[in-house]
Every structure is written in C-alpha cells, then in structure tokens.
Design a protein around this motif. Structure first.
Motif, mmCIF file in Angstrom:
data_model
loop_
_atom_site.group_PDB
_atom_site.id
_atom_site.type_symbol
_atom_site.label_atom_id
_atom_site.label_comp_id
_atom_site.label_asym_id
_atom_site.label_seq_id
_atom_site.Cartn_x
_atom_site.Cartn_y
_atom_site.Cartn_z
ATOM 1 N N ALA E 83 41.444 42.700 45.338
ATOM 2 C CA ALA E 83 42.287 43.187 44.251
ATOM 3 C C ALA E 83 41.555 44.242 43.429
ATOM 4 C CB ALA E 83 42.686 42.022 43.346
ATOM 5 N N THR E 84 42.269 45.272 43.053
ATOM 6 C CA THR E 84 41.697 46.302 42.187
ATOM 7 C C THR E 84 41.915 45.925 40.724
ATOM 8 O OG1 THR E 84 43.760 47.512 42.128
ATOM 9 C CG2 THR E 84 42.232 48.044 43.917
ATOM 10 N N GLU E 85 41.236 46.649 39.856
ATOM 11 C CA GLU E 85 41.433 46.409 38.424
ATOM 12 C C GLU E 85 42.871 46.731 38.026
ATOM 13 O OE1 GLU E 85 38.635 46.820 35.591
ATOM 14 O OE2 GLU E 85 36.877 46.831 36.895
ATOM 15 N N ASP E 86 43.457 47.746 38.671
ATOM 16 C CA ASP E 86 44.848 48.087 38.374
ATOM 17 C C ASP E 86 45.794 46.944 38.731
ATOM 18 O OD1 ASP E 86 44.012 50.506 37.481
ATOM 19 O OD2 ASP E 86 44.782 51.668 39.174
ATOM 20 N N MET E 87 45.516 46.316 39.852
ATOM 21 C CA MET E 87 46.339 45.163 40.225
ATOM 22 C C MET E 87 46.207 44.075 39.172
ATOM 23 S SD MET E 87 45.583 44.855 44.302
ATOM 24 C CE MET E 87 46.006 46.209 45.414
ATOM 25 N N TYR E 88 44.973 43.894 38.715
ATOM 26 C CA TYR E 88 44.755 42.853 37.711
ATOM 27 C C TYR E 88 45.538 43.166 36.435
ATOM 28 C CZ TYR E 88 42.471 39.971 34.218
ATOM 29 O OH TYR E 88 42.221 39.094 33.198
ATOM 30 N N ALA E 89 45.503 44.417 36.002
ATOM 31 C CA ALA E 89 46.242 44.791 34.801
ATOM 32 C C ALA E 89 47.722 44.458 34.966
ATOM 33 C CB ALA E 89 46.043 46.285 34.520
ATOM 34 N N PRO E 96 49.199 36.012 31.457
ATOM 35 C CA PRO E 96 47.989 36.328 30.690
ATOM 36 C C PRO E 96 46.774 35.478 31.067
ATOM 37 C CG PRO E 96 49.892 36.087 29.254
ATOM 38 C CD PRO E 96 50.320 35.622 30.607
ATOM 39 N N GLU E 97 46.976 34.318 31.651
ATOM 40 C CA GLU E 97 45.812 33.483 31.973
ATOM 41 C C GLU E 97 45.162 33.870 33.302
ATOM 42 O OE1 GLU E 97 48.863 32.492 32.468
ATOM 43 O OE2 GLU E 97 49.026 30.686 33.719
ATOM 44 N N ALA E 98 45.710 34.881 33.972
ATOM 45 C CA ALA E 98 45.077 35.325 35.214
ATOM 46 C C ALA E 98 43.648 35.790 34.935
ATOM 47 C CB ALA E 98 45.871 36.464 35.841
ATOM 48 N N VAL E 99 42.735 35.504 35.869
ATOM 49 C CA VAL E 99 41.321 35.838 35.684
ATOM 50 C C VAL E 99 40.889 36.784 36.803
ATOM 51 C CG1 VAL E 99 38.966 34.918 35.676
ATOM 52 C CG2 VAL E 99 40.826 33.637 34.577
ATOM 53 N N TYR E 100 40.124 37.802 36.430
ATOM 54 C CA TYR E 100 39.655 38.763 37.413
ATOM 55 C C TYR E 100 38.167 38.594 37.644
ATOM 56 C CZ TYR E 100 39.153 43.177 39.927
ATOM 57 O OH TYR E 100 38.902 44.123 40.891
ATOM 58 N N PRO E 102 35.403 40.738 38.976
ATOM 59 C CA PRO E 102 35.243 42.137 39.392
ATOM 60 C C PRO E 102 34.320 42.307 40.589
ATOM 61 C CG PRO E 102 34.076 41.731 37.331
ATOM 62 C CD PRO E 102 34.850 40.492 37.636
ATOM 63 N N LEU E 103 33.339 41.431 40.719
ATOM 64 C CA LEU E 103 32.412 41.541 41.836
ATOM 65 C C LEU E 103 33.104 41.092 43.133
ATOM 66 C CD1 LEU E 103 29.546 42.506 42.115
ATOM 67 C CD2 LEU E 103 28.743 40.188 41.721
ATOM 68 N N GLY E 104 33.781 39.967 43.034
ATOM 69 C CA GLY E 104 34.455 39.424 44.209
ATOM 70 C C GLY E 104 35.815 40.041 44.448
ATOM 71 N N ARG E 105 36.249 40.884 43.534
ATOM 72 C CA ARG E 105 37.559 41.553 43.603
ATOM 73 C C ARG E 105 38.703 40.568 43.823
ATOM 74 N NH1 ARG E 105 35.811 44.390 48.506
ATOM 75 N NH2 ARG E 105 34.738 42.398 48.426
ATOM 76 N N THR E 106 38.673 39.473 43.074
ATOM 77 C CA THR E 106 39.750 38.491 43.176
ATOM 78 C C THR E 106 40.460 38.335 41.844
ATOM 79 O OG1 THR E 106 38.222 36.723 42.617
ATOM 80 C CG2 THR E 106 38.613 37.107 44.959
ATOM 81 N N ILE E 107 41.765 38.080 41.929
ATOM 82 C CA ILE E 107 42.528 37.641 40.761
ATOM 83 C C ILE E 107 42.906 36.193 41.029
ATOM 84 C CG2 ILE E 107 44.636 37.959 39.407
ATOM 85 C CD1 ILE E 107 44.682 40.871 40.585
ATOM 86 N N SER E 108 42.681 35.330 40.056
ATOM 87 C CA SER E 108 43.092 33.939 40.280
ATOM 88 C C SER E 108 43.932 33.437 39.118
ATOM 89 C CB SER E 108 41.871 33.036 40.497
ATOM 90 O OG SER E 108 40.885 33.306 39.536
#
Lengths: 248, 248, 248, 248, 248, 248, 248, 248
Positions: E83-89, E96-100, E102-108
């Motif tokens: 996942a990219t930062e844009d996807m996370y946004a 709102p409780e989604a967590v990014y 950045p190293l592992g490029r995951t949104i959870s």
C-alpha cells in the motif's frame, strides 16, 4: 489475376481488341501488385469494416495524431492501442467522437461498424489487476465485430467462483483467458471447456514472476490440450485470434 | 520478366506471332515464377559453381544419402555440413571422389569449382579447441571460391602471438574470428583491423560459458566497431557472410 | 616502422648522419609507438575525414561538452551518439553549426566530410518504431562517407511492401536490416538478397520480447545465410560494419 | 443435473414414487459426479470417436503396454505420442492392427474413427528437420477426424516456394505452422493468411537457438496478428487446437 | 453436504415434512454452492477473525478505496499489502482507526482480532535493507493471530550475531528467514534449527543479484533440509505459511 | 580464549585469586563472545583504523544519518558507499569534515587513517563510463590504507594505450580491472600481468549487455589464468579483495 | 629493450662497432619480440619450474598425446586438466612417471618441481561431491609450488564442523572455497576469515541449480567482503589465483 | 552449557572440588563443542530413530558402499536417495535387509524405526510421470516416522478427479503437491486446502518447460497463500519439511 482473366486479356490482345500498352500496364508489375491484391482480398475477408489499428507504444503524440489524421481521410474505423491520455486529447481534436478506454488504454473511432456476431467470445480473467489486458482485448474484439462476454476475478485460488460461471464460458465460440502470477487459470479452463482457448499471460505479479515470464511458461506448458498462447499482456493479439475463430 | 520482354511478348500476341496458349503458359504463374527467377538470378550472382549445401545435423544417414543422390544428378558441387562419418560412408558409395573433413565435419564434392579469388578471407581462431568451427568455415569458404588463410591459437591470453600475425590478418578482405570462452579475441582484433570482422562464438568452455552464451554476448557487446556476429559454432554462416564480402 | 626505414635509420647512424640521440628518440618507445602508428595507419584507411565518435549514454552534459570541445581543437568531424537535447544545447554553444537529429539522437559536426561513395548502403526497417535506430545508422553511415538509401515500414506482416522495394535493396553494396518484435525481416531479406546483410535487432516490442532478446535470437538463428548481427539497438555499429564493406 | 430433473426427483420422493435410498444414490456425490458428467458431456462434444491419448515420454514400455491394454478393453481409438519402437512392439502384441509412425513417433489404433471433416487443417513446415513435429500434428489431427494438408519445406529463406502453395494454405480452416531456427515462417504466414494460425516452434537449430527458445520467442512476438503459439515441439497440442477450430 | 444430511433431507421430503421447493432450494446449485461452503468452512478454520486481504500493487487509489469501503460494511479485519501513502490517506477517510506501516507498506484495520497464539513465529532477517519484507511478514502474521518475534541484522557475514539469538529462534514453532544478496542465512539456519523454515528471498542487492534471483536460487538449492521457499519479497506469503503451521 | 588463558583463569579461581563471579562473567557467554572476539581479532588484522562501512543503496537518508551518527560516537573512520547527495548533506551536518566523491558516490570520514602501504593497487578501467566503479574502488582502497594507481581509458579497442601503461600495472601488488560491454580487458590483462587480477564487470553498455551480464560472463570465462571476479559494479568488493592481498 | 640498451646499441652502430645488419636483426621485429620478451619475463616470475598446462576437455587422446610429447622434449613439468583415463594411458606410454589423479582428472609430470612455499593455501569444500574440483585445485596448486591444506565436508548445514577447522583455515595465506548447491560456504567463510577468499562454485546439485548457476550467483552476491569468484568447477583457475597470492 | 552449570563448575573449582584439569577439559573447546552439542540436541529432536541420509547422485558405487558400511556400524536407519540399482547391489551385500524402491530410486535400511504419527502427510501428484518424485517423498516421509497418504493422477486438466479426493487431502496435517508441466495443481490445491502446502515442481515436461523451470516459477507465483516451494524434483526435501510440520 487468375488464369481465365489472363486468357481473356491475351485473347483480347490477339484479337486486336486490347492495345498492347493497355495490356502491358495490367501485367508489368504483376508479381507484386497481384500479390498486393491478394492481400487486399485477404484483408477484405477479415474486415468488412474492420478497424485500422495503430500501436501507440513508442510513438509520440505527434506521430499518432498524424497517422490517425490520415486514416480519418479514408473514413476508416480506427483503433489505437497502448494509447495515453495525451494521445487521446490529440485525436479528439481531430475527431470529437473518438472514445477513450482508460483501463484498456485504447482510443476507438467507430464509423461503419461491422455487424456483431451472434456467437460470442468469452474473456475470462483471473484477477482485477488483469483488467487492462481484458479491456484491450474486449475493445479490439468489439471493433472487429464480435459479441463479447467478460468474466472477471475467477482465479484458481477460489475455484468455486469459476465453476459458477462455467456455463457462460462454455457457451462461447472462443475463449480468451487472461491471467498473471502463475497463470493456472488457463490449464484449469482448458480442462473444463471444449472450445479453443487463447491464453494471455499478464505481467501482473512480482519477484520471480519476471514480468510475466512465469505465467507465459505456465501457459505454454499447460497440461490441458486446446490451449494456445499469445505474448505477455497482448490482449489485442488474443482478440484478433479469437475474432478469426468466432467469424468462421 | 522485365517490361521490355513483356512488351515483346504482347506485341507478338497482337501480331499473331505468338499463340495465346503459349503466351498464357509464360504468364499465368508469373507472380511466383518471376519471383523465383529473380531469386535464381540472385543465386547466380552468388554461385557460378557454388555448392548445394545440406545441413546434416538432425538428418538420418538415409536422408542425406537421398538428398545428395538427387544433387549428383544435377552435377552440382555439394557441401554437407555437420556430417557424421556414417553419412560420409553413404555418400562415398554414391560418389567416390567425395572428401570428408573429420575435424570440420564436412563432406565436399567438387565438380566444377569456382575460380578462387585473389583477395582472401582470414580465419583467426583463439584456441585449438575452436578448430572444428574453423574447419567448417574454411571448407565452406573454399567451396564458395575464396582463398583462405587460417591463423590459429592466437587467443588473447598470449597476445604477442596475435601481433606476430597481424599483417597477414590485416591483408585480408574479410576476417572471421572464431573464439569460445570469453571471446575477447573479436574485440581485440576489431580494434586492430580496419576490415569487416565476422565473429563466431564457439561453445568451447565450461561452467558459466553456458554453451557459448558467454562468448556470444561478449562479441555482441564488443567495444570495437566493425564487428558483427553469427550464431554459436556457425562456421558455415560466417563463411557465407565473408564470401559475399570477399566477392564484392 | 618497416624494415627498410629501420635500415635507413641505422645506416644513417652508422654513417654519422643521424645523431644517436635523434635515433634514440625515434626508437626508444618503438614497441608501442610503432604499434600506435600502425593503428593510426589503420585508422587512416578508415577515415580520410571520418568522424571522432562520442558515445553519449551514461555521460553527463559536462563530460560531453568537454570531450567535444577538445575534439573541436583538432578540427575533426564529430559524431555524438545517444545524445540528449541538453547535450546538443551544450555542444551548440561551442560549435553553432552542430546539427541534432532528434529521432536518431545524434549530434554531428561536419568539418571536412569524406567524399560520398557511389555505391550505397540500404537501411531497411520493419516498422516506424524502429526509426530511431535507423536514423542512428543513417547518420553514422553518412558521416563515414556513404551514400544511404532508407526503406522503412516493410515488415513481414505485409510482405508485398517489401517486394515492391526489392530492386532498390538489391542494388546496395551492403544491407542493414533493422527490426524489433520477432525480427523476421532479416531472414526474409537474407533469402532474397545476395549481399551482406547486417541485422540490428531493436528493443521495440513488449512482453516476451525481453528488451530485444526475441529479435536478437531470431536474427542469430536466421535460416538464411549471409546474415550477421550486431547488438540490440546498435545502429551505430551496423553502420560501421556496412561502411567498411561499402568502402572495399 | 439441471433444476427440472432435480425437481422431478424430489417430487417423486415426496410422492413416495422414488425411495429415499434411490434418491440418495443419485444425489450423494452430486457435487463431483455432476461435475464429472459435465466434463463427460464436454468431452462428448470433442470426441464422437476421439482417441484416448497416452503421452509416451517418460513412461516405461511396461507402463505404456498396461495403459493401452486397459484402453483396448474399452474399445477406444488410441493415440500414443512420443512413442518408441519398443513401445510399438509391446502394443502390437496386444493389438496387431496398431500402426507406428516412426517419424512422428506415434502409435495409433483406429477402431471407430470419427468422420473426416470437409474443411481441412493446413500443416505448413519450414524445413525437413521439422517433419517429426509435423507428423505428430498430422497423426493427431487425423485421429481427431480432420482432413489434413501438409505443405513442407517452405521456409522463408526461399520465400517463393511458400507463395507457390499459398492458395492451398489459404483454403484451410485452421493453419498450423511448424518452424525451428528463427521461426519467421509464422509471421510471414500470419501476414498472408486470414485464418487462425497456430504456431509450433521446434527445437531444430543449434547454438543460440537454446532448444527452441529462439523460435518460441520469435513466434510470441510475431508482428502479424492472428498467430497463437503452443509449446516447443508440441505437434500434438497444435493439432488439438486446430481440430477444435476446424470442428466449429 | 454430507451423506447423512442429505439422507435426512430426503427423508424429510419423503415424509412430507420438507416441501419440495425448500428441498430444491437447498439442492439445486449443490455442485457449486457446496463446494463454496466447503471453502468457507475451510476459511473459517484459518480465520476466526482473519483479515480480508487486498494486494495493493497495480491498483489505483480509487480501486483500493472502493474495495476497502465494501469490506468495512462487512465489519472485517482488513489488511492492504503493498500500500502507498496515498492509499492510506484514502482508507483513513473511510476508517480513521486504520494504521499504516510505512516500512512494511501495509494498511491494517483491526476490528475483532483473533486471539494471539502462545507459540510464536520467529522472523529472522539478514540485514536492515530486508526490513520492508520483514515488516510485511510481521504485520500479516499478527493480523492472522500469531505472536511474532523479530530478529534482524544477523546475516552470515557476522555469524556470531546469529548464534547469540539462536535460542530465541529455536523456540519458535515456525521460522521465517528473510535475506537478499546470496541468501545464505536460510541454509545456515536450516542447519541449526529443527523447525520448519520458510525462506523469503528479497530483491536487496545489485548486479548479478538480478532482482532477487540469486537469493531465490540459493534458497531453493539449500543444502539444509527443512527449508521451503516463497516468491521474492513475498513477506505476506511467508506469513500465511507460517501462520498455518503455528496454528496446527 | 585459548587454552592457556583458560587454564590461568581456572587456576586463579582454584587458588581463590579470581572470584567466581568474575570468572563467570568472563566465561558465561563464551561460545559466542569468544567467537565474536575471534572475529574482532580477525577484524583487527584488516583494520588498524579501517573504516566502518555503510551500504547506502536502499537506505533512507534518515537511516544513513542515524547509522553514521552512532559510528561517530565511536570515533571510527566511516565509508558510505552508493551514497546520494542528500545523504551527504545529512552526514555533513553531523560531521563537517565528511567528504563526498560524487562520481564514486561515496562519503568518507577520515579520523585516524591507517598508514598507506608502500606497494600499490592498480585500478585499470576500460572506459570513462566505468569511472563511477573505479572511484568507488579507489575510495575504498584508500580508506583501507592502500596506495592506489588509477589507469583509465585503456579498453581493448585501442590496445596500444594499454601497452603504454603496462609497466605501471605490472608494478602493482594486486590489479583491479574495471570493464563493461564485453569486458575483454580482464582477459587481455590477465595474459600480460603475473599478479592477482580482480575483475569488476560494470553495467556499462546496452542491449544484449543485460545490465552487465555480458561482461560478467566474459570475465568468468576468461582464458587467462589468475583472474577472479566480483559482482557487477562492485568496486567496493574488489577493493576489499585487493586490499587483503596488498596487505599480505 | 630498455632505453639504455638501445642507446648502447646505437652508440655501437655510430662508432662502427656494431654492424648495421646486426643492429637491424636486433631491432626489426622489436615491437613484437620485445613484447614477447616482456611476457617471457613475466612468465619467469610465475614459473621457475611452473608446469605447462594442457586443458584436456574437447581434445582427442591423439591431440593430448602429441602436445605432451612436444612438451616432454622441453623437459617441462606438465599438467593436463580434465584428463580422461584414456589420455593418461597415452601419456604414460610417453612418460612412465606420469601420475593420474582420477578424482581430480589430472595428469601430472613432475620433472624439476618448484620449491614448496612455507605459507599454504587452504582448500575448503562443502561436500564430498565437490571433491573432483578440490582435487583439481590441489593438484594445480602443488604443481605451482604451493603447500596445500585440504578441509572437506564442512558445509553450512552442519556449521560446527566448519568452526572446528577454523584455525587451520585462518592460518592460510589464501583460501579457496569449493561449494555447489547454494554455495553459502563462501559467504560464511568470507565473514570469518580475513584472508583473500577465492570461491569456486561447483555444478553439484540438481533442479534449479542449473549446472552451478545457483552457487555462482550466490557467491557473486556474497554479503561478505573479500570474496572473489572463478568459473563453475574451475578448480584450476582458483589454484592459479591462490598461487599468485601465496607467492607474493 | 547454561549459566547455572557454569557457576556450579566454577564454584567447584573455587572450593577445590573440581580439579583445574577436569574443568579445563570441560571448557577449553567450549565455543565449538557446545555448539556441536546444541546441534546434536537439535538433531535429537528430529531423530529418535531418524535415518542417516546419503545423497547418491554424483557419488560412485564405491563411495556409497563405504559410507553405508560406516553407518551400519552405528546401527542407524539409513536412506540413500537418487540411488542406482548398482548402488543397491553393493549395499545389499553389506546388509541383506536393505530395500530398493526402483521408482523412487531409494535404498532404505530400517533398523529401529520411529513410531508412525497418527496424523498424516498427503502427497498429491498431478500425473503418473511425477511418480519418481512422489516415491522419493513417500519413502523419506515414512523413514522419518510419518503416516503417508498418496493421491496420484489428479492434475488440473481433469479437475473433477481432484475434487473426489479432496476430503482425504484436507484431512492431512501437511500436504505435498508434486507437479510438472505448468504446476497449476499447487495453486488449485492451495486455494482448496487450509493446511501448509509444500510444492515440488518436477522436471516432467518438454520444450519451454526448461527442466522444471516452468513449474517452479508457476508455484513460486502461486496466487494461493500457504504454498511454499522446494527445489525441482526434490521429493526428499519436501518430505523433510512436511515431517517437521507433521511432528509439531
């Protein structure tokens, strides 16, 4: 120029009805013009309104604009594949009815579309990431006068989804299978469907996928008979094959 | 059939001097026969006694025997490449003057040999293990009417041996470089000689040689200009290229 | 330094006509300077006005500017290949008559151009996407003093277009074939033309093209004799080969 | 089992006309047996006398003998591909009418052959070394009930031979192209014929052919549309594809 | 639907307790629904709160947003990989409780997390450059309900660091080894640990690493038994394997 | 900890001179600490002021800054390879005397430099495009305390330039050869110099160079003995090898 | 010929002490003879009794016999690598004291062996299947005058065996590591030993080993510095490198 | 040796209860012996009667005989993989109860077999040609004390056969999938089974199979999670992985 035509021409010359110069003009470049005509005949079979096709990749916007501009003077249906949005903007200036398929990256200009076939081509895709190739194939097939049915997201990791759509796939006259990663869908479908299956490996995947090589090799080695393969991501080529079959 | 011939034929028909059926026979398959004739002309340029060539690999002894037998009825010079001793035994029964080159694996039948050129082709080899390819190239070049000079065992690991032979190499009209392992000889010679260099990678080597791939890539990436490359172990092909150049 | 020159020099020393120091200056670095002179002779054959060549890829604009600046002091013809527009801007400041070929990505400075040959090189290309390589080859060939004929868009998918240009191609002294995708044009032309054919695979294509590998392997395996191959996209190298042949 | 059949069965159970155990026997393994039946239906479309196929490579003589023996009890037509002479000897003991094609390495037992189609499959081959693959394809196609026309030795190095046979090729409903080395024949034919072309790369060649890889990549990258590809040397697979098309 | 259930259903129908239509609804699509149910059962084993997973690479931000939005309506735990930062946004707007990571490029998105296992998965990495893959594996493993221990920077070039952590690694129920370059860590650990080792080659490295190929081949050829391999950089896949083992 | 040290320790314990706790602290993690000490000894041989090395590629500016910051607290010489200008800016804030080599992409911090060797390492490069690798090797070698001589632009296409520098090269204790394209320089030098030659293939080139593969294979297959090879573009690694040899 | 020698010669000529013809004989082939002498000097450094080496692979028994026969006339030490038993039989007829190493496939004739070094080369092998390469390296090293220590069967799957031999390995002046499969031993040793490590990948292994490619890539990508690599199975080449280092 | 043991030892020394020499003997080779003991412990976990394994490929009959002879003195269970019939004959002389599995090419000597697990490993194979790998895996798994269920000939070309065996496969604790050609079975099973799947690509196939590469890449790119892969044809390795899992 077949034998009878040739005999009539020579008889005409012999009888003084056809001047030598006129016969000469018909004959002198026979080796190539005739060949060319054969090819045009050949083409006519395929077409009856088939699109002129421009492969957009590696061309500049200016080049695409110029080529399409020329084609428009011949009132042709036009298909640009691997087209960028910039290319589309340039084409639309020349031809406002041009349509862009952003997923399939195609520009299409439909002037005198061929009649759609009754039989259809099924385009089956493993995952949503394969959609650009699916769309390229579908646009192409439609421009070539084919009815198309799209079945997506039926990858083998959840094989029950495939079974649920099997009747629709089996009803097609030709089947295009689009799959990346390990491309197993081609083999599975090849074993389930008694119609010609044209497999398109896609470059979807990563690591040891090597840009589609894994799916390509997988499809070439399919243990199911009746599966043939086109180049990686070549939705256009698969649609040309399937259209030829669907028009038989 | 050029325009004037065609005009003469038609004028003959118009004048009643050439019957329609005779003209028809000349013309009906014009698209292909003419093309064929062009090719024969084409071939004539190359040949004037050039050999008919049979690629022996993957053929049975019986097939080679049959093909050569047919060629002998046409009194042709004959070259069989990648020929086994068994093939030679079979050919010699048909044609006792056939000669076998066991190193180059060629069978040659010389009937009406073309005149040898004054200019020569230099065939330069890195090592003694490259000799089979050298011999194949040399046999082929000679059968095509070329004077040949062979310079062997001048690999770059002992580069002074190469320099000692440089004048002979520079005197050639075309240079064939045969090298396996890392194929560096092609680049070194390409930098020292202002003549067309045709490089033949050989499968000599082991390990990461990968059947000649190392030498092939090395030669394709030569930093010296004027070097072109043929397939691995393809002495025959290199000789054809060099002969064309040598006959210019 | 040949034997006679050397004898004259020594005789001069022996006769007291040549001082030892002067002889020493001529001889002391003989192993290498002589070799260098040989190479310069060698070069002289090629050149008589041949360009100095700069390979632009991987160099900075500053590096190219510096190298060209130095060459200009020697009043050389200059050819920069794989040149960017930025490089051109930098060169034009030094030398306003420099010309940029944006398609071929070459910068050329023509000072004392070599006389153009009567015979010509035919550069034959399969598709319009191959034009950058064609232009690089054509620029190079012209800078090396060759007449050039370009024949484009004669790919084997529409083979009648090729036949229509066959006479022009056959009239050349050397033929460069530029083709991407499956590169079949090299084999087809190799079978139709009795002149040396230098094949340039291009990286045009996608998927299992693998950056030109498909065309490269295809050309190396050509079933037609007389075809040799240079590196992928290497229009420059093909022109060097063809120019050597054309100047024989 | 379609919905109506199921409703009738349940209505029968409800009415006491069908015992529970009998219904149970019909239904219990429905998920798989029904699927199996679908596949059998599926197969029926293809077959009406289609052969059972055994892939001989990697099997022992004993294994082939056992498998064929079992098939004979079902009175099937049988095709063994990649069969050795030893396998044939073993099969002939079981079934004296078995026929061996030594070139195509097939054993065929014809019991109730399907009717031959009116339309035909053209199998076009570049060289005589490709004949084993041609024969495998032809045997397979005939066993599947297809009329077959074979056109051999029409490689692109002598392209006029191909043109002389073009009408026969164009008259086919599906075209199989078999070629090794650079495989250019597929592209050339793809541009000349408006029928589905199934290309079979062969392992014929050497050096940078890499066991058929050159021809495979060449065919996958064909610049002609309408060409799809099967595995290297896979005459059997090509015939299956072509037969499906020819029976449409 | 097992045999007993089926018998009960049919007995119900026979007894008039189950209406035909109701039985029909249960049975009509049995081939596929049952299969589907099996898969759901299958999934249930794995899950009990397992995340829905979205593979972000090759998807647009819009596509990810849409897919996640749909999943949120089902109140699922969600894992987006690559996942990219844009996807996370985009996801955070929906949730709102989604967590990014950045190293592992995951949104959870953690809703009803599964209970963490007592046993743990050890994730061992050769270098800090392998951390993105480590983090992807760790995020995935945790979302699947596993206790995770991370051991990093224990590459074989400084093997004493590995020994210092050996007890922690040996205490795991399954071991994931993440290594790029030559991937030797997998073999070394495979020889030191008697637990299943899942090796993840990473694309860390350069030159003849060929995008992770070196580590991949190294791991596949491991001289230590008990090592199996997943795709290059496939931390997600390794975690799925390890989680299955850890939940046994 | 060797046997005598151990005996002394135990004797001290036995005599009551060494408290148990103190002995325990020395021994408890003996298996690993001792190993670690061995390694430190090992390192000491190499170092006496050798730099700590950070491989910059694939690291963020923040990571490099943090790692270097920690190293600075240990007053180490520091070498960052594959460093960007951004990394340099970050490091310079921490340590104003850090020096950036933009061509070699190295950052170096020299605190207590090792004494330079009398013997030297020759770094020989084929072309100017190889300079980044040359500079990386030279920076590394100097930080490891070696005298370095650089000889550039002596590619085999102009082999006389190489001969002019041969004495300097032969005077070295170890020779690093840096070459891209076909990498022939390694073989040529290997045949001319009786010192250990460490060859570094570079990714300089295009087309069938395949990112340095051509030079790599070429060097591995060198027909000259005494040549060993490091990874593509690995100037750092070559310098480490050469430094070990130069310090013998 | 250095400057002073040249000056003396010219002075002699000038003084009439050296006849012109005698001076001419010394000078005329100076470019190459001098170069040759340099190489001979060069060789002298290496040799002092070094063997003449014949690479037996791809040579016939007759060729080996002839080459060795010639060498014997020069009273040289002789080493034949990749020698078959048949070659040995032929050589023994010429020279009864020839010794065959069946595992290493070497024939050695020891006439005036060089003095053995005090320092030694450690040859470390992962498994017993690597022994042929070990033996080739050891024979070569000994013929080149080196003391050799062999340490076998210390593969990383049982890493404690390696540690037990570490002192012996660390005591060497150069270390040869021989390993197939994943070749991890090179990296592990590279991290443990501060001496130049020359890694020899072997073709031991199967499947995705691809004839030694896996070990080759693994070793080239070694995360340990100080490791350089020779060709697959090239024990001879590794010994040449190590011997050069050991004689420094 | 943990801290408490160490403290006790030192306390004993301090108290004069343990002589220095005795303590010394325990401690002097601590770094390696302890490590070795750890490994032996480690091994003990695995074994409790596990076989000693000899990899037969590349070994001579004599070597195998010698190794097995030594193992027999230790009364071990013995497994020889990749064993020829000749090896078996040699082993049987030493140990008449040795058993040869000709399909799996294993020799097994069962002395004190480990108890068989209750849970089982399912070994699922696509085709009969995969049986040698299946048998190697099965032999290995049984020698390691596992119950094994074999399910063969369930390739995806006839997927209903797979579904019919799904319950048996799902009941396993670990699943080994053996498949050649395109290896699609691994993905299909990975999607249907919630157990760890270890995939073994086989070299079964031809042409673009490239010795198992197609199946290997296919399996590595599996779109189903929970699939890990071992080397081509590595039935032994798969069984080791599965056994570790089955014994958890």
């Amino acid at each position: 120029m077949d034998k009878e035509t040739l005999r009539r021409l020579l008889t005409g010359v012999s009888a003084g009805e056809v001047p030598v110069d006129e016969a000469l003009a018909s004959l002198e470049d026979l080796p190539f013009k005739d060949l060319g005509m054969a090819l045009i005949d050949n083409h006519r079979e395929v077409r009856t309104g088939a699109p002129e096709v421009v492969y957009g990749a590696g061309k500049t916007v200016g080049q695409v604009r110029e080529i399409v501009g020329y084609m428009l003077t011949r009132d042709a249906n036009i298909l640009v594949t691997r087209a960028t949005e910039d290319m589309y903007a340039a084409v639309r200036e020349l031809c406002p009815e041009a349509v862009y398929n952003p997923l399939g990256r195609t520009i299409s200009v439909r002037r005198r579309l061929p009649a759609e076939t009754d039989s259809y081509i099924a385009i089956v895709a493993a995952g949503t990431s394969d959609l650009p190739v699916v769309e390229e194939a579908a646009e192409t097939a439609r421009m070539l006068g084919n009815r198309v049915e799209q079945i997506t997201d039926v990858g083998v990791a959840g094989i029950h989804r495939l079974f649920a759509r099997l009747d629709l796939i089996r009803g097609a006259k030709a089947v295009i299978v689009v799959a990346g990663m390990e491309g197993a869908l081609a083999s599975v479908l090849g074993g389930l469907v008694a119609k010609p299956v044209i497999a398109v490996p896609t470059s979807v995947g990563y690591g040891a996928n090597f840009g589609g090589l894994a799916a390509l090799l997988s499809m070439l080695n399919s243990c199911a008979s009746g599966v043939s393969v086109v180049n990686i991501d070549n939705g256009y080529g698969a649609a040309c094959c399937a259209s030829m079959i669907n028009h038989l």
